[in-house]
Design a protein around this motif. Structure first.
Motif, PDB file in Angstrom:
ATOM      1  N   MET A   1       0.723  -1.173   0.052  1.00 40.26           N
ATOM      2  CA  MET A   1       0.175   0.057  -0.046  1.00 40.26           C
ATOM      3  C   MET A   1       0.839   1.198  -0.009  1.00 40.26           C
ATOM      4  SD  MET A   1      -3.122  -0.959   2.623  1.00 40.26           S
ATOM      5  CE  MET A   1      -3.578   0.761   2.804  1.00 40.26           C
ATOM      6  N   ASP A   2       2.080   1.239   0.659  1.00 38.38           N
ATOM      7  CA  ASP A   2       2.996   2.332   1.067  1.00 38.38           C
ATOM      8  C   ASP A   2       3.465   2.829  -0.436  1.00 38.38           C
ATOM      9  OD1 ASP A   2       2.059   2.662   3.412  1.00 38.38           O
ATOM     10  OD2 ASP A   2       3.913   1.876   4.403  1.00 38.38           O
ATOM     11  N   ALA A   3       4.029   1.613  -1.064  1.00 37.63           N
ATOM     12  CA  ALA A   3       4.608   1.750  -2.409  1.00 37.63           C
ATOM     13  C   ALA A   3       3.618   2.229  -3.408  1.00 37.63           C
ATOM     14  CB  ALA A   3       5.186   0.188  -2.781  1.00 37.63           C
ATOM     15  N   ALA A   4       2.307   1.739  -3.361  1.00 41.79           N
ATOM     16  CA  ALA A   4       1.416   2.277  -4.444  1.00 41.79           C
ATOM     17  C   ALA A   4       1.201   3.799  -4.096  1.00 41.79           C
ATOM     18  CB  ALA A   4       0.193   1.560  -4.195  1.00 41.79           C
ATOM     19  N   ALA A   5       1.132   4.138  -2.816  1.00 43.37           N
ATOM     20  CA  ALA A   5       0.790   5.617  -2.567  1.00 43.37           C
ATOM     21  C   ALA A   5       1.801   6.346  -3.049  1.00 43.37           C
ATOM     22  CB  ALA A   5       0.537   5.702  -0.882  1.00 43.37           C
ATOM     23  N   LEU A   6       3.189   5.998  -2.840  1.00 43.66           N
ATOM     24  CA  LEU A   6       4.397   6.555  -2.995  1.00 43.66           C
ATOM     25  C   LEU A   6       4.486   6.819  -4.641  1.00 43.66           C
ATOM     26  CD1 LEU A   6       6.964   7.746  -1.233  1.00 43.66           C
ATOM     27  CD2 LEU A   6       7.965   5.761  -1.902  1.00 43.66           C
ATOM     28  N   LYS A   7       4.242   5.796  -5.387  1.00 46.29           N
ATOM     29  CA  LYS A   7       4.034   5.867  -6.906  1.00 46.29           C
ATOM     30  C   LYS A   7       3.111   6.747  -7.288  1.00 46.29           C
ATOM     31  CE  LYS A   7       3.807   3.255 -11.024  1.00 46.29           C
ATOM     32  NZ  LYS A   7       3.697   1.534 -11.568  1.00 46.29           N
ATOM     33  N   ALA A   8       1.808   6.856  -6.869  1.00 47.65           N
ATOM     34  CA  ALA A   8       0.909   7.800  -7.094  1.00 47.65           C
ATOM     35  C   ALA A   8       1.191   8.942  -6.918  1.00 47.65           C
ATOM     36  CB  ALA A   8      -0.523   7.436  -6.339  1.00 47.65           C
ATOM     37  N   ALA A   9       1.656   9.202  -5.658  1.00 50.04           N
ATOM     38  CA  ALA A   9       2.145  10.907  -5.228  1.00 50.04           C
ATOM     39  C   ALA A   9       3.325  11.362  -6.212  1.00 50.04           C
ATOM     40  CB  ALA A   9       2.804  10.788  -3.873  1.00 50.04           C
ATOM     41  N   TYR A  10       4.116  10.426  -6.908  1.00 54.29           N
ATOM     42  CA  TYR A  10       5.235  10.751  -7.640  1.00 54.29           C
ATOM     43  C   TYR A  10       4.733  11.088  -8.938  1.00 54.29           C
ATOM     44  CZ  TYR A  10       9.403  10.451 -10.775  1.00 54.29           C
ATOM     45  OH  TYR A  10      10.440  10.509 -11.585  1.00 54.29           O
ATOM     46  N   GLU A  11       3.923  10.164  -9.456  1.00 53.26           N
ATOM     47  CA  GLU A  11       3.035  10.631 -10.650  1.00 53.26           C
ATOM     48  C   GLU A  11       2.199  11.673 -10.531  1.00 53.26           C
ATOM     49  OE1 GLU A  11       0.865   6.979 -11.512  1.00 53.26           O
ATOM     50  OE2 GLU A  11       2.618   5.919 -12.368  1.00 53.26           O
ATOM     51  N   THR A  12       1.623  12.276  -9.592  1.00 52.85           N
ATOM     52  CA  THR A  12       0.708  13.268  -9.558  1.00 52.85           C
ATOM     53  C   THR A  12       1.833  14.507  -9.431  1.00 52.85           C
ATOM     54  OG1 THR A  12      -0.766  12.162  -8.037  1.00 52.85           O
ATOM     55  CG2 THR A  12      -0.827  14.662  -8.011  1.00 52.85           C
ATOM     56  N   ARG A  13       3.073  14.369  -8.764  1.00 53.91           N
ATOM     57  CA  ARG A  13       3.919  15.632  -8.968  1.00 53.91           C
ATOM     58  C   ARG A  13       4.349  15.810 -10.327  1.00 53.91           C
ATOM     59  NH1 ARG A  13       7.180  13.805  -4.523  1.00 53.91           N
ATOM     60  NH2 ARG A  13       8.733  13.068  -6.014  1.00 53.91           N
ATOM     61  N   LEU A  14       4.425  14.725 -10.885  1.00 51.30           N
ATOM     62  CA  LEU A  14       5.117  14.889 -12.406  1.00 51.30           C
ATOM     63  C   LEU A  14       4.131  15.743 -13.449  1.00 51.30           C
ATOM     64  CD1 LEU A  14       6.830  11.359 -13.187  1.00 51.30           C
ATOM     65  CD2 LEU A  14       7.815  13.809 -12.655  1.00 51.30           C
ATOM     66  N   LEU A  15       2.933  15.695 -12.961  1.00 56.50           N
ATOM     67  CA  LEU A  15       1.717  16.757 -13.666  1.00 56.50           C
ATOM     68  C   LEU A  15       2.266  18.312 -13.564  1.00 56.50           C
ATOM     69  CD1 LEU A  15      -1.380  14.782 -12.671  1.00 56.50           C
ATOM     70  CD2 LEU A  15      -0.141  14.552 -14.644  1.00 56.50           C
ATOM     71  N   ASN A  16       2.780  18.454 -12.465  1.00 54.19           N
ATOM     72  CA  ASN A  16       3.285  19.771 -12.396  1.00 54.19           C
ATOM     73  C   ASN A  16       4.507  20.293 -13.356  1.00 54.19           C
ATOM     74  OD1 ASN A  16       4.555  22.215 -11.662  1.00 54.19           O
ATOM     75  ND2 ASN A  16       4.327  21.949  -9.331  1.00 54.19           N
ATOM     76  N   LYS A  17       4.277  21.206 -14.124  1.00 56.51           N
ATOM     77  CA  LYS A  17       5.258  21.431 -15.337  1.00 56.51           C
ATOM     78  C   LYS A  17       6.753  21.739 -14.608  1.00 56.51           C
ATOM     79  CE  LYS A  17       1.735  23.235 -18.482  1.00 56.51           C
ATOM     80  NZ  LYS A  17       1.241  24.464 -19.174  1.00 56.51           N
ATOM     81  N   LYS A  18       6.915  22.475 -13.649  1.00 60.69           N
ATOM     82  CA  LYS A  18       8.110  22.584 -12.966  1.00 60.69           C
ATOM     83  C   LYS A  18       8.786  21.517 -12.534  1.00 60.69           C
ATOM     84  CE  LYS A  18       6.946  27.295 -11.343  1.00 60.69           C
ATOM     85  NZ  LYS A  18       6.925  28.165 -10.217  1.00 60.69           N
ATOM     86  N   GLU A  19       8.306  20.382 -12.202  1.00 61.62           N
ATOM     87  CA  GLU A  19       8.841  19.072 -11.899  1.00 61.62           C
ATOM     88  C   GLU A  19       9.334  18.235 -13.041  1.00 61.62           C
ATOM     89  OE1 GLU A  19       9.320  17.343  -8.992  1.00 61.62           O
ATOM     90  OE2 GLU A  19       8.218  18.988  -7.709  1.00 61.62           O
ATOM     91  N   VAL A  20      10.585  17.552 -12.816  1.00 59.59           N
ATOM     92  CA  VAL A  20      11.084  16.562 -13.823  1.00 59.59           C
ATOM     93  C   VAL A  20      11.299  15.564 -13.449  1.00 59.59           C
ATOM     94  CG1 VAL A  20      13.340  16.573 -15.119  1.00 59.59           C
ATOM     95  CG2 VAL A  20      12.249  18.745 -14.659  1.00 59.59           C
ATOM     96  N   GLU A  21      11.331  14.370 -14.138  1.00 57.43           N
ATOM     97  CA  GLU A  21      11.337  12.764 -13.908  1.00 57.43           C
ATOM     98  C   GLU A  21      12.791  12.716 -13.541  1.00 57.43           C
ATOM     99  OE1 GLU A  21      10.717   8.690 -15.865  1.00 57.43           O
ATOM    100  OE2 GLU A  21      10.496  10.371 -17.061  1.00 57.43           O
TER     101      GLU A  21
END
Length: 549
Positions: free
Chosen positions: A410-430
């Protein structure tokens, strides 16, 4: 001293994340070590707090002052943060004396500060010294050579350290020539009356202007200290230089040049120069790495003493885990720009968060033993180790492995979802330098020679036991058998390598026992600090004890 707080601080160059969304609270008067392998982000973190590096995003506060905030556009320059920085190479001016090196930063300070009557302060310091005339004479007489000639310069330095004087006060006290007086008591009393009258006259001058002097000889008007934007006077600079030289014990080297000093003495000069402006926080970037092993150990003790005496907050960068363990009140362990653990040294050692932390901290290194098994109804875990040996792991505190694995997923899935959400911000970079589960090393007699690691499909039954060397107990009634593969006696203890089939375990045996290579031994795994790790995530599941069956 202030608290330092980092909130979601990131520093990246392109897709390379040197520091990845770091949250960190450094308490006042703490001694924090930033620990990790080369290139993990330690120095970058330190430089961002000091203002020498600008974060990509996040917020940094020192005390109640926000020194950086990407959202509000705040970025306070380094010279306004009141921090001291001690570099790895000392950076002493070779053409300046020790005194000039320490005073260099003080001479450049120009800011709002209280006004002091330094003449009154010097007079009061001389009066205090005259209260102990025998001590004054003793310090002066100690500076005679075997022919009876008095070393005036040395005598003044002794007076500076003995009575907390500036060089100007010491020169004035020396000129009284108390050591030549036929009646020391009478000469001291006469001098005291002269300086008492002088101090009273200085106070009266201020009273005539409607001013007073407080206990530190700051000029006050209406009960409030007078403030002005000014530079430090020569007397103030000298008092600061002498104060820090006493702390680091270099008072006798003031007229020498850096080339005339040893490495340890140069280190002390660099520390004194950093302390002189009384910074809120002292930052040190691997300051002992240029010293030999013995001197490095001595300087560790000096830094501990310095931290206690100054009451400052120390933030110290090192890749030497022994330095971190011995110096810190808390260790901040970083890998690939990500905070791995932030705890007291013994907590990091005994209860590491994951495989990387367990492997990085400890000398000799921890033994990793791959294990496979499942949990019994009584809460113990039945495991197979070394391919065929059966052991039972008993956790110190109850843990349900099925629940633990479900929470991990569950924690791994939440971390992945948060990372993918953060990448939606144009200032964020993979992130280009991807985070991976630490690849631990299993020590073997004959190492596997695979150029490409074989992919292993892991399940919840795959685990790793972490055995610190001190948990390996060689004894006649031991339940496991092995052969001495190597032995290194050091007097107080011996480090031994034990071969169990094709696997090697490192143990520490205290005492002067000698072991022969090839000798068969029996051993147990003792104590309640054996660690159980999950192979899928690399996280520590529990600490407990192991019983060999």
């Amino acid at each position: 001293m202030p608290e330092i707080k980092l909130t979601d601080v990131t520093k990246r160059w392109g897709k390379f994340y040197a520091v990845d969304h770091l949250d960190l609270d450094i308490e006042d008067n703490a001694f924090i070590t930033l620990l990790g392998p080369s290139g993990c982000g330690k120095t970058t973190t330190l430089r961002m707090i000091a203002g020498l590096e600008t974060p990509t995003s996040g917020r940094i506060t020192i005390g109640d002052q926000v020194v950086f905030d990407s959202a509000q556009g705040i970025n306070v320059p380094p010279n306004k943060r009141k921090v001291g920085f001690l570099f790895q190479n000392y950076a002493l001016w070779p053409n300046m004396t020790v005194y000039q090196n320490i005073a260099f930063g003080l001479n450049n300070i120009k800011e709002e500060m209280p006004e002091y009557d330094m003449e009154a302060k010097k007079t009061a310091a001389i009066l205090a010294a005259l209260s102990s005339p025998k001590e004054v004479v003793k310090n002066i007489e100690d500076c005679r050579d075997k022919t009876g000639k008095l070393d005036e310069k040395k005598a003044q330095l002794k007076l500076i350290d003995a009575f907390t004087l500036s060089i100007f006060g010491a020169e004035e006290l020396f000129k009284l020539k108390l050591q030549e007086a036929a009646d020391l008591t009478s000469a001291a009393e006469t001098a005291k009356k002269k300086y008492e009258q002088k101090l009273e006259s200085l106070r009266k001058n201020h009273q005539d202007k409607g001013e007073t002097l407080d206990e530190e000889f700051a000029v006050c008007k209406g009960g409030v200290r007078k403030m002005s934007v000014r530079k430090l006077t020569k007397e103030e600079v000298d008092l600061s230089v002498r104060r820090v030289s006493r702390i680091v014990k270099i008072g006798m080297f003031m007229d020498r040049y850096p080339a005339e000093l040893s490495g340890g003495q140069q280190q002390r000069v660099a520390i004194a120069r950093t302390l002189a402006p009384e910074p809120q926080v002292l930052f040190m970037d691997e300051p002992l790495s240029n010293l030999d092993a013995k001197l490095r150990l001595e300087m560790r003790y000096e830094l501990q003493r310095l931290h206690l005496e100054t009451g400052s907050t120390f933030v110290y960068v090192t890749h030497d885990q022994m330095e971190a363990m011995t110096l810190a009140t808390k260790i901040c362990l970083i890998n690939n720009g990500v905070l791995q653990q932030y705890d007291a040294p013994l907590d990091v050692y005994n209860r590491p968060n994951n495989l990387f932390v367990a492997d990085f901290v400890g000398n000799p290194s921890i033994n990793f033993v791959e294990a496979k098994g499942s949990q019994n109804a009584d809460g113990t875990v039945a495991l197979t180790v070394f391919d065929h040996h059966k052991v039972r792991f008993t956790p110190n505190e109850a843990v349900d492995l099925a629940e633990w694995a479900a929470k991990r997923d569950m924690d791994a899935a939440a971390l992945k979802a948060a990372y993918e959400t953060r990448l939606l911000n144009k200032k964020e970079v993979e992130k280009g330098n991807k985070d991976e589960v630490f690849r631990y090393h299993i020590s073997k007699v004959v190492e596997d020679d695979y150029s490409i690691p074989e992919e292993v499909v892991l399940t919840n039954e795959d685990m790793v036991l972490g055995l610190r060397p001190e948990t390996i107990e060689i004894c006649e009634d031991g339940k496991m058998r092995g052969t001495i593969y190597g032995a290194m006696p050091t007097g107080m203890e011996s480090t031994v390598k034990i071969a169990v089939d094709n696997y090697l375990l490192t143990g520490v045996v205290f005492g002067s026992t000698l072991f022969q290579i090839g000798e068969e031994v029996r051993f147990n795994i003792k104590g309640r600090d054996v660690l159980l790790f999950d192979r899928i995530s690399g996280k520590c599941v529990a600490a407990g004890s192991v019983t060999v069956e």
